[in-house]
Design an enzyme around this catalytic site. Sequence first.
Site, short mmCIF file in Angstrom:
data_model
loop_
_atom_site.label_atom_id
_atom_site.label_comp_id
_atom_site.label_asym_id
_atom_site.label_seq_id
_atom_site.Cartn_x
_atom_site.Cartn_y
_atom_site.Cartn_z
N ASP A 98 -1.63 8.02 8.45
CA ASP A 98 -1.46 7.63 7.06
C ASP A 98 -2.74 7.99 6.29
O ASP A 98 -3.84 7.66 6.73
CB ASP A 98 -1.21 6.11 7.04
CG ASP A 98 -0.70 5.59 5.71
OD1 ASP A 98 -0.19 6.41 4.91
OD2 ASP A 98 -0.79 4.37 5.48
N HIS A 201 -0.84 0.25 -3.59
CA HIS A 201 -1.09 -0.33 -2.28
C HIS A 201 -1.49 -1.80 -2.45
O HIS A 201 -1.88 -2.22 -3.53
CB HIS A 201 -2.22 0.43 -1.58
CG HIS A 201 -1.82 1.83 -1.18
ND1 HIS A 201 -2.51 2.94 -1.59
CD2 HIS A 201 -0.80 2.27 -0.42
CE1 HIS A 201 -1.92 4.03 -1.08
NE2 HIS A 201 -0.89 3.65 -0.36
ZN ZN Z 1 -0.14 4.95 1.06
#
Ligand code: ZN
Length: 354
Positions: A98, A201
Site C-alpha cells: 500500500d 485516510h
Molecule cells: Zn490509501
Amino acid sequence: MLAPRVRAVPITLCSVPLVSMRQLLDEAASGGYGVGAFNVNNMEQIQAIMEAARDTRSPVIVQASRGARAYTNDRFLWHLMQAAVELYPEIPVALHLDHGNDPATCISAIELGFTSVMMDGSLEADGKTPASFEYNVAVTKEVVAYAHARGVTVEGELGTLGGIEDGHGSGEVHLTDPEQAVEFVEETGIDALAVAIGTSHGAYKFAQAPDGEVLKMDLIQEIHRRLPDTHLVMHGSSSVPQELVAKVNQYGGALKPAWGVPREEIQLGIRHGVRKINVDTDSRLAITGAIRQVFVETPEAFDPRDYLKPARAAMQALIAERMGDFGQAGHAGDYEPLSLEEMRERYATAAVRT
Ligand SMILES: [Zn+2]
C-alpha cells in the site's frame, strides 16, 4: 523509514502461493463485484482476515503499508503470509504494498514476494509533497516495467486523497481529472488506478455525513466511462460505523464524531468499475473497541490473549460483513490461481492490457 532488515530471499513453503492481484481484479470485473483490500500489521489481523475469507468463501487482498513493513521488519510479515496461504489453500489471496513512495520501495516489496505493489507517484518520495504529472508518469512507468516482467501487478494513483496517516499524505485533496486519467493509464500501463474522489485516510473523513458535494461518485462514473478496462481503486473507504466509534468512547476512548464512506456509495462505485476497496480504519476501530471493553470490564485480566482474542473476533466479524457488502463472498472457488510466471507471460504477450 524502513527499519534495517535482512535481505529477504522469497521461499515457497507450500504448493499454493500468493496470487496475482491483477487476476483477482479481472475475475471481480467479470463477476461484477469488488474485493476488499485490508491492511495488516500483525498476526491477529491476518488471522481475522483469513478466517473471514474462509467463512464467506472470499478471494481477498491483504495489504501492508511501509509502516507495516517497518513494524514487522518485513520478514515476520512474509512468514505470516506464508502461514496464511498454507493454512487456507482454498482462498485466493494477493499480498499488496500500500502506498509505495518510490520505485526502490516497490522493488524491495517485489523482491520480498509481494504479488502487487502500489506506486503512489501522486506524491513525491517524501510521501507529503504533491508531485507533478510528469514525475508521477515517470516513476509509475519504471515500476510497471520492473513488476510486469515478474508477473506482479501495479496500482497507480492520480490526484491526492485528504488526510494524513502514518505520516503519509499531503493533507490536501486534489480530485482526479478524468481526461488526465486516460493519459496516465495509457502512458504507464498500470493494472489499477486509485482515484481521488473526496475520500480521506484516517477516521475523520468527513465533518458530517457525506453527500454528493464532498464525495464525488459522479467522478468515478466519468472515469469508468472513459477507462472501462481499468480497475478502479477506492482508498480511505472505511465506513466508520457509528456503533464502533460509540463503543470505543463508551469504554474510555476519546474519538471525535467521525463519518466514513457509506456502504451504498461503495456499492455504487462497484457498479461503475471499482474493484479494490481499501479498508483499514474500520479494523482499527473494531480492535480498539474490543480491547477497551476488556480493560474496563475485566481490569484484573493481564494475559494478552484475554484482549487479543476478542479483538481478533471483532475484526473478523467486521471483515466478513465487508466481504458480503462488496460482493466478493462466495467467489473463492471460481477460478484456478495463475502463477506469477503465467502472469509474466501474459504481460509479455499483451494477453492482458498493458
Ligand atoms: Zn490509501
